[in-house]
Write an enzyme that holds these catalytic residues in place. Structure first.
Site, mmCIF file in Angstrom:
data_model
loop_
_atom_site.group_PDB
_atom_site.id
_atom_site.type_symbol
_atom_site.label_atom_id
_atom_site.label_comp_id
_atom_site.label_asym_id
_atom_site.label_seq_id
_atom_site.Cartn_x
_atom_site.Cartn_y
_atom_site.Cartn_z
ATOM 1 N N ARG A 1 -27.284 -27.549 -34.769
ATOM 2 C CA ARG A 1 -26.904 -27.700 -33.438
ATOM 3 C C ARG A 1 -25.736 -28.661 -33.239
ATOM 4 N NH1 ARG A 1 -30.760 -28.118 -27.996
ATOM 5 N NH2 ARG A 1 -31.599 -26.577 -29.509
ATOM 6 N N HIS B 1 -27.795 -19.143 -30.180
ATOM 7 C CA HIS B 1 -28.927 -19.503 -30.119
ATOM 8 C C HIS B 1 -30.584 -18.822 -30.623
ATOM 9 C CE1 HIS B 1 -31.886 -22.969 -29.740
ATOM 10 N NE2 HIS B 1 -32.613 -22.251 -27.999
ATOM 11 N N GLN C 1 -34.355 -19.073 -30.695
ATOM 12 C CA GLN C 1 -35.205 -19.156 -28.946
ATOM 13 C C GLN C 1 -35.589 -18.060 -29.112
ATOM 14 O OE1 GLN C 1 -36.165 -22.177 -27.307
ATOM 15 N NE2 GLN C 1 -36.863 -20.249 -25.914
ATOM 16 N N ASP D 1 -31.280 -18.713 -17.256
ATOM 17 C CA ASP D 1 -31.333 -20.267 -18.604
ATOM 18 C C ASP D 1 -30.874 -20.962 -17.631
ATOM 19 O OD1 ASP D 1 -30.829 -21.995 -20.202
ATOM 20 O OD2 ASP D 1 -29.946 -20.905 -21.498
ATOM 21 N N CYS E 1 -35.646 -20.396 -21.412
ATOM 22 C CA CYS E 1 -36.045 -21.151 -23.036
ATOM 23 C C CYS E 1 -36.141 -23.092 -22.795
ATOM 24 C CB CYS E 1 -34.771 -20.998 -23.736
ATOM 25 S SG CYS E 1 -33.479 -21.955 -23.000
ATOM 26 N N ARG F 1 -41.698 -21.663 -30.603
ATOM 27 C CA ARG F 1 -40.611 -22.610 -31.354
ATOM 28 C C ARG F 1 -41.135 -22.519 -32.895
ATOM 29 N NH1 ARG F 1 -36.030 -23.766 -29.540
ATOM 30 N NH2 ARG F 1 -35.156 -23.561 -31.626
HETATM 31 N N1 NVA Z 1 -27.856 -22.401 -22.362
HETATM 32 C C1 NVA Z 1 -28.547 -23.644 -22.567
HETATM 33 C C2 NVA Z 1 -29.748 -23.776 -23.462
HETATM 34 C C3 NVA Z 1 -30.829 -24.858 -24.181
HETATM 35 C C4 NVA Z 1 -31.415 -25.187 -25.237
HETATM 36 C C5 NVA Z 1 -27.436 -25.276 -23.371
HETATM 37 O O1 NVA Z 1 -26.888 -24.535 -24.444
HETATM 38 O O2 NVA Z 1 -27.806 -25.898 -23.055
HETATM 39 N N1 CP Z 2 -35.032 -24.609 -25.793
HETATM 40 C C1 CP Z 2 -34.542 -25.434 -26.539
HETATM 41 O O1 CP Z 2 -33.540 -25.085 -27.385
HETATM 42 O O2 CP Z 2 -34.934 -26.332 -26.405
HETATM 43 P P1 CP Z 2 -34.290 -28.556 -26.773
HETATM 44 O O3 CP Z 2 -32.233 -28.126 -26.997
HETATM 45 O O4 CP Z 2 -35.046 -29.297 -26.288
HETATM 46 O O5 CP Z 2 -34.247 -27.980 -28.250
#
Ligand code: NVA
Ligand code: CP
Length: 300
Positions: free
Chosen positions: A102, A129, A132, A217, A257, A285
């Site tokens: 990540r 992502h 997800q 989101d 998500c 997930r």
């Molecule tokens: N768009 C959000 C998704 C978090 C799971 C981010 O990148 O922070």
């Molecule tokens: N939706 C998602 O990826 O959640 P986290 O940021 O908690 O992993």
């Protein structure tokens, strides 16, 4: 031979995507503690950003499957002290069986994958992502069957989740209506590549009309916290609320998500209401990633 990676949904075809969903549903409904296909295998997990769902679901997946997961934070590894990504990829992949990352930059994951001798999974970048979407699509298929030909409305930021919805629309062949404010539209190349399946609307209401699934989101993603105030003002007309849900099909579902901000991108009434399946989506997930790990690591 190059290992098979999962960096984008475009790395799998429609039949593979559907098989992953069906397998995830099977794993969810028939949990067998004796089934340990990853016994003795190790997943390395590099997190440049926070996570609840992604970290726990990957760790739990590995534990259920008889393997182990190692949490690697750049703060505590040489990654954070500037060891070249290429070297890190070679070293880490020589010791583990799969690596999930990540990261902020999408290129970090693609570069890492080029130098990794084991499968690399994208656990979220600023651009995509894909994990997800496996869970989201599983949640849709479980309730409504195949999504092919259906209409999904994306309301809000044209961010990583929006890009992965565009990819899902391409691979699973559904229509995606997008309503995002000027300056926050999804990447043009990603949207253009999806062709006529993607349609842009000026208002959230127009995008939601007759949709089968409404998705949103956060307005400020991880790394954009400083822009939060200004984004809240720009995105004001893009909240998913009862009026938006009433415009969609009667049996439309709502997904997010998570984590979510009630009162910003979604009203409490919608996210905690009967059309919302956000917690089933989150639980998926675990099941979807088990199917993914099996697909990448146990394929004959
Ligand atoms: N768009 C959000 C998704 C978090 C799971 C981010 O990148 O922070
Ligand atoms: N939706 C998602 O990826 O959640 P986290 O940021 O908690 O992993």
């Amino acid at each position: 031979m190059q290992p098979r990676h999962f960096i984008s949904l475009l790395d799998i075809n429609g039949s593979e995507f559907r098989s992953l969903i069906n397998r995830a549903i099977e794993l969810k409904n028939h949990r067998n503690p004796d089934y340990q296909p990853l016994k003795g295998q190790v997943l390395g997990m590099v997190f440049e950003k926070s996570s609840t769902r992604t970290r726990i679901s990957f760790e739990a997946s590995m534990a259920h499957f008889g393997g182990n997961a190692i949490f690697l934070s750049p703060r505590d590894t040489q990654l954070g002290r500037g060891e070249p990504l290429e070297d890190s990829a070679k070293v880490i992949s020589s010791m583990v069986d799969c690596i999930m990352l990540r990261t902020f930059k999408h290129e970090t994951v693609t570069t890492f994958a080029r130098h990794s001798s084991v499968p690399v999974i994208n656990g979220l970048t600023i651009e995509q992502h894909p994990c997800q979407l496996l869970a989201d699509m599983q949640a849709y298929f479980e309730r409504r069957g195949d999504i092919q030909g259906k209409t999904v409305a994306w309301i809000g930021d044209g961010n990583n989740m929006c890009h992965s919805y565009i990819h899902a629309a391409t691979v699973l062949d559904f229509k995606l209506n997008i309503a995002a404010p000027a300056g926050y539209q999804p990447n043009k190349m990603i949207a253009d590549a999806a062709g006529e399946r993607i349609r842009f609307f000026d208002t959230a209401i127009a995008a939601a009309k007759n949709s089968d699934l409404i998705v949103t989101d956060v307005w400020a993603s991880m790394g954009q916290e400083d822009e939060n105030k200004q984004r809240c003002s720009t995105f004001k007309g893009y909240q998913v609320n009862a009026e938006i849900m009433d415009t969609a099909q009667n049996d439309a579902l709502f997904m997010h998500c998570l984590p979510a901000h009630r009162g910003e991108e979604v009203s409490a009434e919608v996210i905690d209401g009967p059309q919302s399946i956000v917690f089933a989506e989150a639980e998926n997930r675990l099941h979807a990633q088990k199917a993914l790990l099996e697909f990448l690591l146990c394929a004959k």
